[in-house]
Design an enzyme around this catalytic site. Structure first.
Site, PDB file in Angstrom:
ATOM      1  N   HIS A  65       7.453 -11.157  -0.346  1.00 29.95           N
ATOM      2  CA  HIS A  65       8.535 -11.756   0.453  1.00 29.95           C
ATOM      3  C   HIS A  65       8.057 -12.160   1.845  1.00 29.95           C
ATOM      4  O   HIS A  65       8.108 -11.338   2.766  1.00 29.95           O
ATOM      5  CB  HIS A  65       9.682 -10.749   0.603  1.00 29.95           C
ATOM      6  CG  HIS A  65      10.457 -10.537  -0.652  1.00 29.95           C
ATOM      7  ND1 HIS A  65      11.588 -11.261  -0.969  1.00 29.95           N
ATOM      8  CD2 HIS A  65      10.264  -9.704  -1.699  1.00 29.95           C
ATOM      9  CE1 HIS A  65      12.065 -10.872  -2.136  1.00 29.95           C
ATOM     10  NE2 HIS A  65      11.274  -9.920  -2.609  1.00 29.95           N
ATOM     11  N   CYS A 120       9.911 -14.343  -5.250  1.00 33.11           N
ATOM     12  CA  CYS A 120      10.369 -13.250  -6.113  1.00 33.11           C
ATOM     13  C   CYS A 120      11.193 -13.800  -7.282  1.00 33.11           C
ATOM     14  O   CYS A 120      10.650 -14.425  -8.163  1.00 33.11           O
ATOM     15  CB  CYS A 120      11.130 -12.225  -5.259  1.00 33.11           C
ATOM     16  SG  CYS A 120      11.299 -10.618  -6.052  1.00 33.11           S
ATOM     17  N   GLU A 138       9.620 -13.955   3.931  1.00 36.78           N
ATOM     18  CA  GLU A 138      10.755 -13.984   4.872  1.00 36.78           C
ATOM     19  C   GLU A 138      11.017 -12.604   5.468  1.00 36.78           C
ATOM     20  O   GLU A 138      11.716 -12.484   6.468  1.00 36.78           O
ATOM     21  CB  GLU A 138      12.009 -14.540   4.171  1.00 36.78           C
ATOM     22  CG  GLU A 138      12.770 -13.562   3.287  1.00 36.78           C
ATOM     23  CD  GLU A 138      12.150 -13.352   1.909  1.00 36.78           C
ATOM     24  OE1 GLU A 138      10.988 -13.726   1.711  1.00 36.78           O
ATOM     25  OE2 GLU A 138      12.853 -12.784   1.034  1.00 36.78           O
TER      26      GLU A 138
END
Lengths: 117, 217
Positions: B194, B86, B196
């Protein structure tokens, strides 16, 4: 730029940070410049489009094109105009504008003499 | 194996990455403050999401000048694995480690949703555990994720196999449906989604796990 502290951006890499322990020196011409940064014509400007739509709702008709850019005002010490242009060119190319998506234009105004350090 | 997570003023996914690595995958990690001048011996670097320097000027434009990033550049150029998520992807493009730029989403909205991605792993270190053409779900959360590059250079990236992640249903207007890019060597990956946030089943999916686990290989 209130969050930035000296040294945070690397020595000499960013213009506009306060200088400390500046030795006394002779007056140096001060150049007043404005860097105009605009999105390249090929890059979509959705914010400009939204603003154009709002302008129509305001009742302003006939707007063919509305693109949003930035104007950055700089006061810069340089020995002469050529040096000022070189510094501002580097600043604009490497920091103020991203050449992948933006063009920039330099407007340099009158010079005045800077004060004693 | 220790992963360095770069922290700028305004980073806000640094802890998410830390949690995903340590909590979900058992991979040691360490925060690296942007003013440091060394990488502290880490073996991989993650540039996390967020709003480094408040997105002043342009996303990632000021972060690029952080002292630590000179070391990250050297590390990347020497073949070290670097992942930009990002805002981290925006920083990588501003640094010139990846081509192009990320601009305002086509419809101006900040997009916070799950997206489907199609993978073309090529030589990308980070995607070696995914199959060609595999489709995965990862969340996105960005206002400026519309990838921009001129058509000629985009073709070149395509031919060189650098466009490794594409949206199957383009949410933001990115040229070529680009969601993520790798460099020619394959050690640097930048992506808007994302991974994660997709490492724990309780968050809705674990499609990001294999990406972060690539750190171990």
């Amino acid at each position: 730029m209130g969050l930035l502290q000296p040294g945070q951006l690397g020595r000499g890499r960013a213009v506009g940070l306060p200088r400390f322990n500046k030795p006394a020196r002779l007056p140096v011409p001060l150049f007043h410049a404005r860097v105009l940064v605009s999105l390249r014509a090929s890059v979509l400007d959705p914010a400009g489009e939204a603003t154009r739509a709002a302008a129509e709702r305001l009742g302003v008709e006939g707007i063919r094109r509305l693109r949003i850019g930035k104007a950055i005002e700089v006061e810069l010490e340089a020995t002469d105009r050529a040096e000022a242009e070189a510094k501002l060119g580097l600043l604009s190319d490497r920091l103020l504008a991203n050449p992948v998506i933006e063009d920039w234009k330099l407007v340099i105004g009158d010079t005045s003499t800077g004060g004693l350090g | 194996m220790t992963v360095g997570i770069v922290v700028f003023p305004g980073s806000n996914c640094d802890r998410d990455v830390h949690w995903a690595l340590e909590g979900c995958l058992g991979i040691a990690s360490r925060y690296l403050w942007h003013e440091q001048r060394d990488l502290d011996g880490v073996e991989a670097v993650v540039l996390p999401g967020g709003f480094s320097y408040g997105d002043y000027l342009r996303c990632g434009a000021i972060a690029r000048f952080a002292p630590l990033l000179e070391e990250v550049r050297r590390f990347a150029e020497a073949g070290g694995p670097v992942l930009g998520i990002c805002n981290g992807f925006q920083v990588l493009t501003e640094m010139g480690l990846l081509p192009g730029a990320l601009t305002r989403n086509r419809d101006l909205h900040f997009l916070c949703q799950s997206t489907e991605l199609s993978i073309n792993p090529g030589a990308c270190h980070w995607l070696r555990d995914y199959a060609l053409g595999e489709r995965i779900q990862l969340p996105i959360a960005h206002g400026e994720g519309r990838y921009q590059l001129d058509a000629e250079q985009l073709d070149r990236l395509e031919q060189q196999g650098q466009i490794v992640l594409r949206y199957t249903s383009n949410p933001n207007g990115s040229v070529g449906d680009v969601a993520g890019l790798t460099n020619r060597a394959g050690n640097v990956l930048g992506l808007m989604p994302h991974p994660e946030r997709a490492c724990d089943q309780s968050l809705g999916g674990i499609d990001g796990q294999r990406l972060l686990k690539a750190i171990l290989r």
